[in-house]
Design an enzyme around this catalytic site. Structure first.
Site, mmCIF file in Angstrom:
data_model
loop_
_atom_site.group_PDB
_atom_site.id
_atom_site.type_symbol
_atom_site.label_atom_id
_atom_site.label_comp_id
_atom_site.label_asym_id
_atom_site.label_seq_id
_atom_site.Cartn_x
_atom_site.Cartn_y
_atom_site.Cartn_z
ATOM 1 N N ARG A 93 -20.396 11.521 -3.663
ATOM 2 C CA ARG A 93 -19.698 10.271 -3.379
ATOM 3 C C ARG A 93 -19.897 9.797 -1.942
ATOM 4 O O ARG A 93 -19.735 8.613 -1.652
ATOM 5 C CB ARG A 93 -18.201 10.410 -3.684
ATOM 6 C CG ARG A 93 -17.491 11.490 -2.899
ATOM 7 C CD ARG A 93 -16.021 11.581 -3.250
ATOM 8 N NE ARG A 93 -15.260 10.491 -2.663
ATOM 9 C CZ ARG A 93 -13.979 10.244 -2.947
ATOM 10 N NH1 ARG A 93 -13.335 10.987 -3.840
ATOM 11 N NH2 ARG A 93 -13.339 9.248 -2.355
ATOM 12 N N SER B 222 -3.952 5.980 -1.689
ATOM 13 C CA SER B 222 -3.686 4.856 -0.793
ATOM 14 C C SER B 222 -3.611 3.528 -1.532
ATOM 15 O O SER B 222 -2.778 2.672 -1.210
ATOM 16 C CB SER B 222 -4.757 4.793 0.300
ATOM 17 O OG SER B 222 -4.712 5.943 1.107
ATOM 18 N N ARG C 14 -11.012 2.053 -9.294
ATOM 19 C CA ARG C 14 -10.576 1.642 -7.948
ATOM 20 C C ARG C 14 -11.728 0.901 -7.272
ATOM 21 O O ARG C 14 -12.843 1.415 -7.185
ATOM 22 C CB ARG C 14 -10.152 2.863 -7.142
ATOM 23 C CG ARG C 14 -9.788 2.540 -5.709
ATOM 24 C CD ARG C 14 -9.054 3.689 -5.069
ATOM 25 N NE ARG C 14 -9.196 3.661 -3.616
ATOM 26 C CZ ARG C 14 -8.586 4.485 -2.782
ATOM 27 N NH1 ARG C 14 -7.775 5.405 -3.272
ATOM 28 N NH2 ARG C 14 -8.766 4.424 -1.486
ATOM 29 N N ASP D 185 -0.738 7.221 6.826
ATOM 30 C CA ASP D 185 -1.497 7.531 5.620
ATOM 31 C C ASP D 185 -1.718 9.035 5.471
ATOM 32 O O ASP D 185 -2.242 9.687 6.371
ATOM 33 C CB ASP D 185 -2.848 6.810 5.662
ATOM 34 C CG ASP D 185 -3.268 6.318 4.302
ATOM 35 O OD1 ASP D 185 -3.650 7.163 3.472
ATOM 36 O OD2 ASP D 185 -3.198 5.102 4.073
ATOM 37 N N HIS E 167 -10.075 7.448 -8.262
ATOM 38 C CA HIS E 167 -11.060 6.375 -8.419
ATOM 39 C C HIS E 167 -11.523 6.232 -9.867
ATOM 40 O O HIS E 167 -12.057 5.181 -10.242
ATOM 41 C CB HIS E 167 -12.280 6.643 -7.537
ATOM 42 C CG HIS E 167 -12.010 6.526 -6.078
ATOM 43 N ND1 HIS E 167 -12.216 5.370 -5.365
ATOM 44 C CD2 HIS E 167 -11.528 7.429 -5.184
ATOM 45 C CE1 HIS E 167 -11.890 5.560 -4.097
ATOM 46 N NE2 HIS E 167 -11.466 6.802 -3.970
ATOM 47 N N HIS F 217 -5.423 14.821 -2.167
ATOM 48 C CA HIS F 217 -4.044 14.423 -1.920
ATOM 49 C C HIS F 217 -3.100 15.434 -2.562
ATOM 50 O O HIS F 217 -3.542 16.398 -3.189
ATOM 51 C CB HIS F 217 -3.784 13.030 -2.485
ATOM 52 C CG HIS F 217 -4.583 11.957 -1.821
ATOM 53 N ND1 HIS F 217 -4.752 10.696 -2.357
ATOM 54 C CD2 HIS F 217 -5.276 11.946 -0.655
ATOM 55 C CE1 HIS F 217 -5.502 9.961 -1.553
ATOM 56 N NE2 HIS F 217 -5.839 10.706 -0.520
ATOM 57 N N ASP G 3 2.158 6.738 2.458
ATOM 58 C CA ASP G 3 1.816 6.277 1.112
ATOM 59 C C ASP G 3 1.591 7.420 0.133
ATOM 60 O O ASP G 3 1.667 7.228 -1.083
ATOM 61 C CB ASP G 3 0.582 5.376 1.157
ATOM 62 C CG ASP G 3 -0.595 6.018 1.884
ATOM 63 O OD1 ASP G 3 -0.406 7.084 2.513
ATOM 64 O OD2 ASP G 3 -1.698 5.445 1.850
#
Length: 531
Positions: A187, A65, A257, A15, A126, A456, A438
């Site tokens: 978050r 992911s 998400r 990952d 998300h 990412h 991923d």
């Protein structure tokens, strides 16, 4: 189920392990990775795409992911919820969405307030801030007061991105004449998924109580946090205006998400909730943008898209056993997301869940639970029961998200050793391994300005085919190469080809395996590799 020994196909998902030539700020290039480096040299390999249109996202949008595992398991490019909801906002169909319209009508009949809860950023992993703007317009059209409970990002966006986002949000609300920001929460608190209920509780209390109001602008909450060296992810839940969630109100949780939205949703809607002490708010109409959990008793604005004949289903239909293994942080990805949003395992599908370490951030434990995952999967491979083994190593993603380069290097070196153990175990029983990722993350940890990068990336990821003696690639033997134009949707067809199982029509991906040109075969030198 077959009782004779089975040589497995082992899919190893690293990952957040992206590929990037530049070495500066590249934790993967900086780490000592003799196993992956040797495999890359000795076996067929390629780079595959994990972002943008290659995984059903908008052009240039980084993968994640959830999207990654969904595409891998489906064997096709799956149009993502980000695109689906963005289209609804742009085309105006959001305003006629029956679930949202019914919510607005109910709240208006009760003289209640409408609350919008969600991650406010353009990260697109998300949620997306544009979806909130659409909801504000919805509230305006129905003449409803809108209370916005901001969740700040700093993980899928730069660590201090929220100040600019909140500045623009405040201006847009002022121009609209509808909606006000009433709470701000990082978050880390509002989107915990590891049952650290004290974090969820901190966000919930602020959202449901008008006490302890700090009369600040939302952007000032962010700036004060920065002054204390607290980034967006960790902003302490703060109420800045009246507008608590109360009986008679309605709530829209606009994250699309599910995994990091479930705990806070449970606190609002579950009559048997036990995460912390609280009184159930009733009546309260609660709508989630997507289906967070099939058991949740709430409205869903965008119901799930049904995917048929996905990889796990095909394996099960042929009477073969399969295993999914991961630690807590990525367990949902190798099960729920890999299975196209289905909670229940397929017949013959076993699962291994290894608890993630209970630390504040994973730079404090870079190895995470990788060693325990490795040992559990090694034992499963040695049983020779499973035709397919899917294992996820979370380290390079989860530690990469901390922005701590040294810790991420340690994480990667741990994973490299673990891969070596699995290669030895699988090849010992004649199995074949597919090693990939991923999405990218750890290969880019310092941006052009020298600041930590915690999000990412859009970089490609490696894909390595380690062919075993008893699980040969049909029709090709050792004379194979891998296509250069592949994506995650091509992995399932590749696995089915190796297992000699038919590829269903719904699977539109293409196997990555092609026969090597004759000239290449002549010049290929056998490599002796010992790990």
């Amino acid at each position: 189920m077959a009782s004779s020994p089975v040589a497995p196909v082992v899919l190893v998902i690293l990952d957040g392990w992206g590929y990037r030539e530049e070495t500066y700020g590249n934790a993967i290039a900086s780490a000592y990775t003799p196993v992956i480096d040797s495999l890359w040299q000795a076996y067929p390999h390629t780079l595959i795409h994990t972002s943008g249109k290659a995984v059903g996202l908008p052009k240039g949008q980084m993968g994640n992911s959830e999207v990654g595992h969904l595409n891998i398991g489906a064997g096709r490019i799956v149009p993502q919820e980000l695109v689906r909801i963005s289209d609804a906002v742009e085309e105006g169909s959001l305003f006629s969405n029956p679930v949202l319209v019914r919510l607005c009508q109910t709240v208006k009949e009760r003289n209640g307030k409408l609350h919008f809860i969600g991650l406010c950023s353009a990260g697109g992993v998300h949620s997306h801030i544009d979806h909130l703007y659409g909801l504000v317009e919805l509230a305006k059209r129905h003449g409803l007061p809108a209370c916005i409970h901001v969740i700040t990002d700093g993980r899928d966006t730069p660590p201090r991105d929220a100040a600019g986002v909140l500045e623009e949000l405040e201006q847009r609300l002022k121009t609209s004449g509808c909606g006000r920001i009433v709470t701000v929460s990082g978050r880390y608190y509002a989107m915990d998924r590891d049952r650290r209920w004290e974090r969820t509780e901190a966000a919930y209390r602020v959202m449901t109580s008008n006490e302890h109001i700090q009369p600040l602008r939302a952007v000032d909450v962010a700036r004060q946090s920065y002054a204390q060296d607290i980034g967006d992810e960790f902003i302490v839940p703060t109420r800045i205006a009246a507008g608590a969630v109360e009986p008679g109100d309605g709530v829209v949780f606009f994250n699309f998400r599910p995994d990091r939205a479930r705990q806070l949703t449970q606190a609002f809607i579950d009559p048997n909730f036990s995460g912390f002490e609280r009184a159930l708010i009733t009546p309260l109409d609660f709508v989630t943008f997507t289906q967070y959990d099939a058991s949740f008793n709430c409205g869903v604005a965008f119901p799930p898209q049904n995917l048929s004949h996905i990889l796990g289903e095909v394996i099960a239909e042929h009477g073969l056993k399969q295993l999914r293994a991961a630690e807590t942080e990525k367990y949902a990805h190798v099960t729920y997301f890999f299975n196209g949003g289905l909670e229940e395992p397929f017949p013959g599908e076993d699962r291994i869940l290894i608890p993630s370490p209970m630390v504040t951030t994973y730079d404090q434990a870079p190895a995470m639970s990788a060693l325990a995952v490795t040992q559990a999967v090694k034992k499963a491979i040695e049983k020779q029961e499973y035709a397919l083994v899917v294992v996820n190593f979370a380290n390079s993603d989860m530690v990469g998200h901390t922005g701590k380069l040294a810790a991420t290097i340690q994480a990667i070196e741990t994973v490299d050793r673990c891969v070596g153990v699995l290669v030895e175990a699988a090849t010992k029983v004649g199995g074949t391994l597919l090693i990939t990722a991923d999405h990218g993350n750890a290969e880019y940890m310092i941006d052009e300005d020298g600041n930590p990068w915690t999000a990412h990336t859009t970089n490609p990821v490696p894909f390595i085919l380690v062919e075993g003696e008893k699980r040969k690639v049909p029709g090709h033997g050792g004379h194979v190469i891998l296509r250069k134009d592949g994506c995650l949707a091509d992995i399932a067809p590749t696995i089915l080809e190796i297992l000699e199982l038919p590829q269903p029509l719904e699977m539109t991906g293409r196997s990555l395996i092609v026969s090597a040109p004759y000239e290449m075969r002549l010049n290929r030198t056998p490599v002796s590799l010992k790990i």
